[in-house]
Write a protein that holds these residues in place. Structure first.
Motif, short mmCIF file in Angstrom:
data_model
loop_
_atom_site.label_atom_id
_atom_site.label_comp_id
_atom_site.label_asym_id
_atom_site.label_seq_id
_atom_site.Cartn_x
_atom_site.Cartn_y
_atom_site.Cartn_z
N GLN A 67 0.81 -1.22 0.00
CA GLN A 67 0.00 0.00 0.00
C GLN A 67 0.84 1.28 0.00
O GLN A 67 0.31 2.38 0.13
CB GLN A 67 -0.95 0.00 1.21
CG GLN A 67 -2.05 -1.04 1.12
CD GLN A 67 -3.08 -0.87 2.22
OE1 GLN A 67 -2.90 -1.32 3.34
NE2 GLN A 67 -4.18 -0.19 1.89
N ARG A 82 -4.99 2.92 10.39
CA ARG A 82 -5.57 1.60 10.60
C ARG A 82 -7.03 1.72 11.01
O ARG A 82 -7.82 0.80 10.77
CB ARG A 82 -4.76 0.85 11.65
CG ARG A 82 -3.30 0.66 11.27
CD ARG A 82 -2.44 0.27 12.46
NE ARG A 82 -2.37 1.34 13.45
CZ ARG A 82 -1.63 1.28 14.55
NH1 ARG A 82 -0.90 0.21 14.81
NH2 ARG A 82 -1.61 2.29 15.41
N GLY A 133 -8.97 1.71 7.84
CA GLY A 133 -8.81 0.53 7.00
C GLY A 133 -9.42 -0.72 7.62
O GLY A 133 -10.17 -0.66 8.60
N ARG A 134 -9.09 -1.85 7.06
CA ARG A 134 -9.57 -3.14 7.56
C ARG A 134 -8.52 -3.75 8.50
O ARG A 134 -7.36 -3.89 8.12
CB ARG A 134 -9.84 -4.12 6.42
CG ARG A 134 -10.96 -3.68 5.48
CD ARG A 134 -11.33 -4.79 4.50
NE ARG A 134 -10.18 -5.26 3.76
CZ ARG A 134 -9.73 -4.72 2.64
NH1 ARG A 134 -10.32 -3.65 2.14
NH2 ARG A 134 -8.69 -5.22 2.02
N ALA A 162 -6.55 5.29 4.29
CA ALA A 162 -6.86 4.01 4.94
C ALA A 162 -5.80 2.97 4.59
O ALA A 162 -5.45 2.80 3.42
CB ALA A 162 -8.23 3.53 4.48
N VAL A 163 -5.28 2.32 5.61
CA VAL A 163 -4.38 1.19 5.38
C VAL A 163 -4.90 -0.01 6.17
O VAL A 163 -5.52 0.14 7.23
CB VAL A 163 -2.91 1.49 5.80
CG1 VAL A 163 -2.32 2.58 4.92
CG2 VAL A 163 -2.80 1.84 7.27
N ASN A 164 -4.65 -1.18 5.64
CA ASN A 164 -5.10 -2.41 6.30
C ASN A 164 -4.03 -2.91 7.26
O ASN A 164 -2.85 -2.54 7.15
CB ASN A 164 -5.44 -3.46 5.25
CG ASN A 164 -6.54 -2.99 4.31
OD1 ASN A 164 -7.46 -2.28 4.73
ND2 ASN A 164 -6.46 -3.34 3.04
#
Length: 232
Positions: free
Chosen positions: A100, A120, A123-124, A198-200
Motif C-alpha cells: 500500500q 488503521r 482501513g480493515r 486508509a491502510v489495512n
C-alpha cells in the motif's frame, strides 16, 4: 515535488525481526522506491543478515528505542542521500501491508500534502491485530491532538510518509515511544498540510515489544501522553 518521479526512501526500524523483515522488504513496490533502509535496533537474532539478503541497506543502532532507530535512518539520509524527496516509515513486523506504499505517498505526489498517516482506524483490521489498550490509546491520543493542537487524525499508525524537507523542518528528537505522536503534533505546530489514507492491518509475526507486554503498553501510553502535553 522537485521532480516528476520523486526519490523515495523507506526507513524500517527492526528489533529481532528475522522472521518478518524479509517479507516487508520484498513486498515494498520497488518501482516506487529508491532504497529500503532497515535499521537494526540492537537485535540479538539474524535480522541483519536476513534484511541484507532481502536487498535492504542495513544500518545498526545499538541504543534501544524506536525513535533512536528512526533517527539513525534519518541521519543516514541526511549525510548520504540528501536528494531524497519523500521518507516513508514502516514497521518491520509485517503487520502493515507494504504493497500500500503507493496509496500512502500519492497524496504527497499528486496533491502536494506534506505528511500522510496510514490510518488503521480507516482501513480493515484483522481480528486480534490491535489490542484493546492500543485501540483506546489511539482514540485518546488523537482526540487530545484535536483538542489541544487543532489537527484531526484517527490513528498514530507507524506506516506514514513525509516530505524530507518538512521532516528536517520539524526537528524530530523523541527516542522511543513518543516518536509517532511527536511527528503529528509538530506537523500541526508547523502548519504542515496533513492527511490520512486508509491502510489495512494484520497480526504481526512474533510478539510485539510494546503491546505484547504490560510494561510496554504502560510505558508507551505514558510517553505518548507526556509528549502531547510537553509541546503545549
Amino acid at each position: 515535488m522537485k521532480r516528476e518521479k520523486p526519490e523515495i526512501r523507506v526507513i524500517i526500524p527492526a528489533f529481532n525481526e528475522e522472521r518478518s523483515v524479509a517479507h516487508v522488504v520484498k513486498d515494498i513496490p520497488s518501482e516506487w522506491v529508491e532504497e529500503v533502509i532497515v535499521v537494526n535496533n540492537a537485535s540479538t537474532d539474524n535480522t541483519v543478515e536476513v534484511a541484507q539478503q532481502a536487498g535492504a541497506t542495513v544500518l545498526t543502532e545499538m541504543t534501544p528505542g524506536y525513535g533512536n532507530a528512526c533517527l539513525k535512518g534519518i541521519d543516514y539520509i541526511t549525510k548520504e542521500r540528501p536528494a531524497t524527496d519523500i521518507v516513508v516509515f514502516l514497521d518491520g513486523d509485517y503487520s502493515d501491508y507494504p504493497q500500500q506504499l503507493a496509496e500512502v505517498v500519492s497524496p504527497i505526489i499528486e496533491r502536494d500534502f506534506d505528511l500522510v498517516i496510514g490510518s488503521r482506524a480507516l482501513g480493515r483490521r484483522e481480528s486480534g491485530s490491535m489490542t484493546v489498550p492500543q485501540v483506546f490509546g489511539n482514540w485518546l491520543a488523537t482526540n487530545l491532538l484535536k483538542w489541544f493542537y487543532g489537527v484531526k487524525f484517527t490513528d498514530l499508525g507507524p506506516f506514514r510518509a513525509i516530505k524530507y524537507d518538512k521532516l528536517m523542518e520539524i526537528g524530530m528528537v523523541d527516542r522511543d515511544y513518543g516518536w509517532t505522536v511527536e511527528m503529528q503534533l509538530k506537523a500541526a505546530k508547523h502548519k504542515l498540510k496533513c492527511t490520512e489514507v486508509a491502510v489495512n492491518y494484520k497480526r504481526r509475526i512474533g510478539v510485539s515489544k510494546v503491546s505484547g507486554t504490560v510494561k510496554g503498553t504502560v510505558m508507551a501510553g505514558y510517553k505518548i501522553l507526556y509528549t502531547i502535553f510537553k509541546y503545549l
